[in-house]
Write a protein that holds these residues in place. Structure first.
Motif, short mmCIF file in Angstrom:
data_model
loop_
_atom_site.label_atom_id
_atom_site.label_comp_id
_atom_site.label_asym_id
_atom_site.label_seq_id
_atom_site.Cartn_x
_atom_site.Cartn_y
_atom_site.Cartn_z
N MET A 100 -13.04 -54.28 2.15
CA MET A 100 -12.62 -54.41 3.55
C MET A 100 -11.42 -53.53 3.90
SD MET A 100 -13.04 -58.48 4.33
CE MET A 100 -12.82 -58.21 6.10
N PHE A 101 -10.74 -53.05 2.89
CA PHE A 101 -9.57 -52.22 3.12
C PHE A 101 -9.83 -50.74 2.80
CE2 PHE A 101 -8.09 -56.51 2.49
CZ PHE A 101 -7.19 -56.68 3.52
N ASP A 102 -11.08 -50.43 2.52
CA ASP A 102 -11.44 -49.07 2.12
C ASP A 102 -11.36 -48.11 3.31
OD1 ASP A 102 -12.43 -46.96 0.55
OD2 ASP A 102 -14.48 -47.37 1.20
N GLN B 277 -5.91 -45.88 -0.19
CA GLN B 277 -7.18 -46.50 0.17
C GLN B 277 -8.27 -45.46 0.48
OE1 GLN B 277 -7.76 -49.72 -0.21
NE2 GLN B 277 -5.65 -49.87 -0.96
N SER C 154 -8.53 -46.43 14.75
CA SER C 154 -7.36 -47.29 14.86
C SER C 154 -6.11 -46.47 15.17
CB SER C 154 -7.14 -48.05 13.54
OG SER C 154 -5.97 -48.84 13.59
N THR D 57 0.66 -53.69 6.05
CA THR D 57 0.25 -54.12 7.39
C THR D 57 -0.51 -53.02 8.10
OG1 THR D 57 2.24 -55.50 7.46
CG2 THR D 57 1.09 -55.11 9.54
N PHE E 7 -4.03 -52.73 6.73
CA PHE E 7 -4.85 -53.79 7.32
C PHE E 7 -5.33 -53.41 8.71
CE2 PHE E 7 -4.50 -57.37 10.39
CZ PHE E 7 -5.70 -58.00 10.09
N SER F 225 -7.97 -50.55 8.72
CA SER F 225 -9.18 -50.73 7.92
C SER F 225 -10.17 -51.68 8.59
CB SER F 225 -8.79 -51.28 6.56
OG SER F 225 -8.37 -52.63 6.69
N PRO F 226 -11.37 -51.78 8.02
CA PRO F 226 -12.34 -52.75 8.54
C PRO F 226 -11.82 -54.19 8.52
CG PRO F 226 -13.45 -51.17 7.11
CD PRO F 226 -11.98 -50.90 6.98
N ALA F 227 -10.88 -54.50 7.65
CA ALA F 227 -10.31 -55.85 7.61
C ALA F 227 -9.66 -56.23 8.93
CB ALA F 227 -9.28 -55.96 6.48
N GLY F 228 -9.13 -55.25 9.64
CA GLY F 228 -8.52 -55.50 10.94
C GLY F 228 -9.41 -55.13 12.11
#
Length: 249
Positions: free
Chosen positions: A1-3, A29, A132, A220, A223, A226-229
């Motif tokens: 998820m952070f890739d 990452q 992002s 932060t 996050f 990345s896809p996590a956010g």
């Protein structure tokens, strides 16, 4: 998820402190990052150390901003992530003693430059299918402050800029957020770190009882990039060890 493999980024003010840590976090990452600061020698040195392209850029210079975005497209093939980190504190003191030339410079670097760079970068990020944007705000933009007034005012504006751009660009797949760091241990904060009275007072106001690190701001940023956010936009994420919410206990 952070890739972040295959992603391309610009980080302004990325030769030291928070900016460098953010650049290193994105690189770790898998992202490719254009390193940038107004100092050409520092930019070249850090870019070489990190194995990334470097582009010196005075963020108050419109032509330099054009060149920065063009370098990212030429070297990295496009742009997916923008981190607007470049900023200055300016002269301390109350508004009643404000040096208007210094005030104008603080606003130009901390806020106006972010508007200008976003206007150049966001259409390109949208054209890649979205991405992002991360604007560096500050805890000082959320609290009253009697000493760094122009800085605090500019950083409050940065948080509002993130909200406005999130509304404008969300339908095109571009997420825009701000990070509001609290007291972070960097080269610039070294004099305060050495001030025992200041540190005792400030840490008493911080539930975690310690300064933050640049790497914690970088985490932060990773996050948010990345896809996590991926469902987070328009936020001003406070990373301050709890200083904002404490009652001083």
């Amino acid at each position: 998820m952070f890739d972040l493999s295959g992603k391309s980024a610009i980080v302004t003010g990325s030769t030291r402190g928070i900016g460098r840590a953010v650049a290193q976090g994105l690189i770790a990452q898998g992202a490719r990052v254009v390193i940038s600061s107004e100092d050409a020698a520092d930019t070249a040195r850090v870019a070489a150390e990190l194995g990334m392209p470097g582009q010196a850029c005075d963020v108050t210079d419109e032509a330099a901003l054009d060149a920065l975005v063009a370098r990212a497209e030429a070297e990295l093939g496009g742009l997916d992530i923008l981190v607007c980190n470049a900023g200055i504190t300016g002269k301390p003191g109350p508004f009643a003693e404000l040096d208007m030339a210094d005030y104008a410079r603080v606003l130009a670097i901390n806020l106006t430059s972010q508007v200008s760079l976003c206007n150049r970068a966001l259409p390109r990020i949208a054209a890649r299918g979205g991405g992002s944007v991360i604007l560096i705000s500050s805890l000082s933009g959320l609290r009253g402050n009697g000493r760094i007034n122009a800085y605090a005012l500019s950083k409050a504006g940065v948080a509002q800029l993130a909200r406005n751009l999130a509304v404008e660009w969300g339908p095109k797949g571009v997420r825009v957020n701000a990070i509001a760091p609290g007291f972070i241990a960097t080269e610039l904060s070294a004099p305060l770190l050495a001030d025992e009275a200041f540190m005792a007072r400030r840490m008493a106001m911080t539930p975690l009882r310690r300064p933050g690190t640049p790497e914690e701001i970088a985490g932060t940023a990773v996050f948010l990039a990345s896809p996590a956010g991926g469902f987070v936009t328009g936020q001003n994420l406070v990373v301050d060890g709890g200083t904002l919410i404490t009652d001083g206990s």
